[in-house]
Design a protein around this motif. Structure first.
Motif, PDB file in Angstrom:
ATOM      1  N   ALA A  21       0.812  -1.219   0.000  1.00 50.67           N
ATOM      2  CA  ALA A  21       0.000   0.000   0.000  1.00 50.67           C
ATOM      3  C   ALA A  21       0.840   1.261   0.000  1.00 50.67           C
ATOM      4  CB  ALA A  21      -0.917  -0.007   1.216  1.00 50.67           C
ATOM      5  N   GLN A  22       2.149   1.154   0.325  1.00 50.52           N
ATOM      6  CA  GLN A  22       2.979   2.346   0.444  1.00 50.52           C
ATOM      7  C   GLN A  22       3.364   2.867  -0.934  1.00 50.52           C
ATOM      8  OE1 GLN A  22       6.185   1.201   3.065  1.00 50.52           O
ATOM      9  NE2 GLN A  22       5.181   2.115   4.826  1.00 50.52           N
ATOM     10  N   ALA A  23       2.535   3.664  -1.476  1.00 51.29           N
ATOM     11  CA  ALA A  23       2.743   4.352  -2.753  1.00 51.29           C
ATOM     12  C   ALA A  23       1.695   5.445  -2.822  1.00 51.29           C
ATOM     13  CB  ALA A  23       2.617   3.394  -3.934  1.00 51.29           C
ATOM     14  N   ASN A  33      11.908  15.543 -17.390  1.00 45.14           N
ATOM     15  CA  ASN A  33      12.605  14.313 -17.742  1.00 45.14           C
ATOM     16  C   ASN A  33      12.517  13.305 -16.593  1.00 45.14           C
ATOM     17  OD1 ASN A  33      13.640  14.873 -20.367  1.00 45.14           O
ATOM     18  ND2 ASN A  33      15.184  16.200 -19.468  1.00 45.14           N
ATOM     19  N   MET A  34      12.157  12.097 -16.936  1.00 41.64           N
ATOM     20  CA  MET A  34      12.288  10.999 -15.988  1.00 41.64           C
ATOM     21  C   MET A  34      13.657  10.369 -16.245  1.00 41.64           C
ATOM     22  SD  MET A  34       9.697   7.787 -15.242  1.00 41.64           S
ATOM     23  CE  MET A  34       9.893   7.001 -16.844  1.00 41.64           C
ATOM     24  N   ARG A  35      14.475  10.287 -15.200  1.00 41.56           N
ATOM     25  CA  ARG A  35      15.887   9.926 -15.380  1.00 41.56           C
ATOM     26  C   ARG A  35      16.195   8.562 -14.779  1.00 41.56           C
ATOM     27  NH1 ARG A  35      18.956  13.845 -17.496  1.00 41.56           N
ATOM     28  NH2 ARG A  35      18.016  15.923 -17.667  1.00 41.56           N
ATOM     29  N   ALA A  36      17.382   8.058 -15.160  1.00 39.49           N
ATOM     30  CA  ALA A  36      17.795   6.730 -14.713  1.00 39.49           C
ATOM     31  C   ALA A  36      18.359   6.739 -13.306  1.00 39.49           C
ATOM     32  CB  ALA A  36      18.833   6.158 -15.682  1.00 39.49           C
ATOM     33  N   GLY A  37      18.383   7.872 -12.654  1.00 37.82           N
ATOM     34  CA  GLY A  37      18.884   7.978 -11.293  1.00 37.82           C
ATOM     35  C   GLY A  37      18.504   9.324 -10.702  1.00 37.82           C
ATOM     36  N   PRO A  38      18.701   9.504  -9.410  1.00 42.36           N
ATOM     37  CA  PRO A  38      18.268  10.725  -8.714  1.00 42.36           C
ATOM     38  C   PRO A  38      19.231  11.895  -8.889  1.00 42.36           C
ATOM     39  CG  PRO A  38      19.233   9.197  -7.148  1.00 42.36           C
ATOM     40  CD  PRO A  38      19.230   8.492  -8.458  1.00 42.36           C
ATOM     41  N   SER A  53      -0.322  11.864 -14.757  1.00 41.61           N
ATOM     42  CA  SER A  53      -0.379  11.128 -13.494  1.00 41.61           C
ATOM     43  C   SER A  53       0.789  10.161 -13.407  1.00 41.61           C
ATOM     44  CB  SER A  53      -1.701  10.362 -13.391  1.00 41.61           C
ATOM     45  OG  SER A  53      -1.729   9.568 -12.224  1.00 41.61           O
ATOM     46  N   VAL A  54       1.428  10.105 -12.249  1.00 39.79           N
ATOM     47  CA  VAL A  54       2.528   9.172 -11.996  1.00 39.79           C
ATOM     48  C   VAL A  54       2.274   8.466 -10.669  1.00 39.79           C
ATOM     49  CG1 VAL A  54       4.223  10.528 -13.288  1.00 39.79           C
ATOM     50  CG2 VAL A  54       3.938  10.932 -10.839  1.00 39.79           C
ATOM     51  N   GLU A  55       2.856   7.297 -10.551  1.00 43.35           N
ATOM     52  CA  GLU A  55       2.760   6.549  -9.298  1.00 43.35           C
ATOM     53  C   GLU A  55       4.088   6.697  -8.567  1.00 43.35           C
ATOM     54  OE1 GLU A  55       0.314   4.219  -6.761  1.00 43.35           O
ATOM     55  OE2 GLU A  55      -0.122   5.175  -8.692  1.00 43.35           O
ATOM     56  N   ILE A  56       4.045   7.268  -7.381  1.00 44.63           N
ATOM     57  CA  ILE A  56       5.268   7.495  -6.602  1.00 44.63           C
ATOM     58  C   ILE A  56       5.565   6.242  -5.798  1.00 44.63           C
ATOM     59  CG2 ILE A  56       6.383   8.982  -4.911  1.00 44.63           C
ATOM     60  CD1 ILE A  56       4.279  11.134  -5.600  1.00 44.63           C
ATOM     61  N   VAL A  68       9.455   6.977  -9.622  1.00 45.56           N
ATOM     62  CA  VAL A  68       8.067   7.018 -10.072  1.00 45.56           C
ATOM     63  C   VAL A  68       7.860   6.027 -11.217  1.00 45.56           C
ATOM     64  CG1 VAL A  68       7.866   9.448  -9.414  1.00 45.56           C
ATOM     65  CG2 VAL A  68       8.414   8.851 -11.787  1.00 45.56           C
ATOM     66  N   GLU A  69       6.605   5.681 -11.412  1.00 49.10           N
ATOM     67  CA  GLU A  69       6.204   4.832 -12.534  1.00 49.10           C
ATOM     68  C   GLU A  69       5.323   5.647 -13.458  1.00 49.10           C
ATOM     69  OE1 GLU A  69       3.819   0.616 -13.419  1.00 49.10           O
ATOM     70  OE2 GLU A  69       4.376   1.197 -11.369  1.00 49.10           O
ATOM     71  N   PHE A  70       5.634   5.584 -14.757  1.00 46.23           N
ATOM     72  CA  PHE A  70       4.865   6.349 -15.738  1.00 46.23           C
ATOM     73  C   PHE A  70       4.665   5.466 -16.970  1.00 46.23           C
ATOM     74  CE2 PHE A  70       4.960   9.309 -19.448  1.00 46.23           C
ATOM     75  CZ  PHE A  70       3.737   9.929 -19.219  1.00 46.23           C
ATOM     76  N   TYR A  71       3.420   5.111 -17.242  1.00 50.78           N
ATOM     77  CA  TYR A  71       3.068   4.247 -18.365  1.00 50.78           C
ATOM     78  C   TYR A  71       3.921   2.990 -18.399  1.00 50.78           C
ATOM     79  CZ  TYR A  71      -0.305   7.322 -20.594  1.00 50.78           C
ATOM     80  OH  TYR A  71      -1.428   8.065 -20.871  1.00 50.78           O
ATOM     81  N   GLY A  72       4.082   2.369 -17.268  1.00 51.25           N
ATOM     82  CA  GLY A  72       4.813   1.119 -17.194  1.00 51.25           C
ATOM     83  C   GLY A  72       6.315   1.259 -17.108  1.00 51.25           C
ATOM     84  N   GLY A  73       6.829   2.463 -17.333  1.00 52.29           N
ATOM     85  CA  GLY A  73       8.257   2.697 -17.217  1.00 52.29           C
ATOM     86  C   GLY A  73       8.616   3.217 -15.834  1.00 52.29           C
ATOM     87  N   ARG A  74       9.874   3.017 -15.449  1.00 50.41           N
ATOM     88  CA  ARG A  74      10.316   3.478 -14.146  1.00 50.41           C
ATOM     89  C   ARG A  74      11.485   4.435 -14.307  1.00 50.41           C
ATOM     90  NH1 ARG A  74       8.582   0.082  -9.840  1.00 50.41           N
ATOM     91  NH2 ARG A  74       9.872   1.321  -8.424  1.00 50.41           N
ATOM     92  N   GLY A  75      11.543   5.408 -13.370  1.00 50.63           N
ATOM     93  CA  GLY A  75      12.629   6.375 -13.383  1.00 50.63           C
ATOM     94  C   GLY A  75      12.486   7.340 -12.224  1.00 50.63           C
TER      95      GLY A  75
END
Length: 222
Positions: A21-23, A33-38, A53-56, A68-75
């Motif tokens: 549930a923690q999201a 830009n969604m990046r490969a690292g912070p 909309s993004v899932e944190i 975050v997750e955006f359309y099945g991708g992560r970054g």
């Protein structure tokens, strides 16, 4: 015994439920830009349009970056570009809202994260250098660029030196050829002058009749 297994399974599900549930749902506030690292120095993997909309999935505790997750991708996206709904209003995601929003605090590891999400990306082959941090990667790349530039300068200098040597040899050869040509011309002139002198000498020679005549020879009077 069967009831015991059911109870154990139920307890296990209850223990896992908070983690699942923690999201939290968030919204991008700009084309980001969604990046490969912070860090903004990590490669960009996608562009999240403003208002999407993004899932944190989690955020770092020391810097305000979130997975975050955006359309099945992560970054990773900076929290200053992500808002979430909190008490009927939208707030920018920050450490003070992690717990109320149900966002877990996580850590980032290039090896684990990239193995899971970026194996098919071009930058994955440089994972070992990226794993030491983006600053190290760029410092290493800058050093490689400087080495390459130095090698190019050395090659250019060697090339110019070879060209200079070749030009010098060509000039020396041209100079020798010119001197040889001058020598040949002088030799031709000298031979021509000798030939002219010989002809003039022949013209100055007395007629053979001067030597063939004898006193009293009628041909001497001709």
């Amino acid at each position: 015994m069967k009831n015991l297994f059911v109870k154990i399974a139920a307890v296990g599900l209850l223990m896992l439920a908070p983690a699942v549930a923690q999201a939290a749902e968030g919204y991008s506030t700009a084309n980001v830009n969604m990046r490969a690292g912070p860090s903004t120095r990590y490669p960009a993997v996608a562009v999240i349009p403003a208002g999407s909309s993004v899932e944190i999935r989690g955020c770092l505790s020391d810097v305000n970056w979130c997975d975050v997750e955006f359309y099945g991708g992560r970054g990773w996206v900076s929290g200053q570009y992500v808002q979430a709904s909190y008490q009927q209003r939208r707030v920018y995601v920050g450490p003070q809202y992690y717990r109320p929003l149900g966002i877990p605090m996580i850590r980032f590891s290039v090896d684990n994260y990239w193995d899971r999400y970026y194996r098919n990306r071009d930058f994955y082959r440089d994972r070992d250098r990226w794993s030491r941090g983006p600053d190290y990667y760029y410092r290493d790349r800058d050093n490689r660029d400087r080495d390459r530039d130095r090698d190019n300068r050395d090659r250019d200098r060697n090339w110019r030196e070879r060209d200079g040597d070749r030009d010098g040899r060509d000039r020396n050869r041209d100079w020798r050829d010119d001197n040889q040509g001058d020598d040949r011309q002088r030799g031709d002139r000298q031979r021509g002058e000798r030939q002219r002198d010989d002809r003039r000498g022949d013209d100055r020679r007395p007629d053979r009749r001067d030597f063939d005549c004898r006193p009293g020879d009628p041909s001497c009077d001709e």
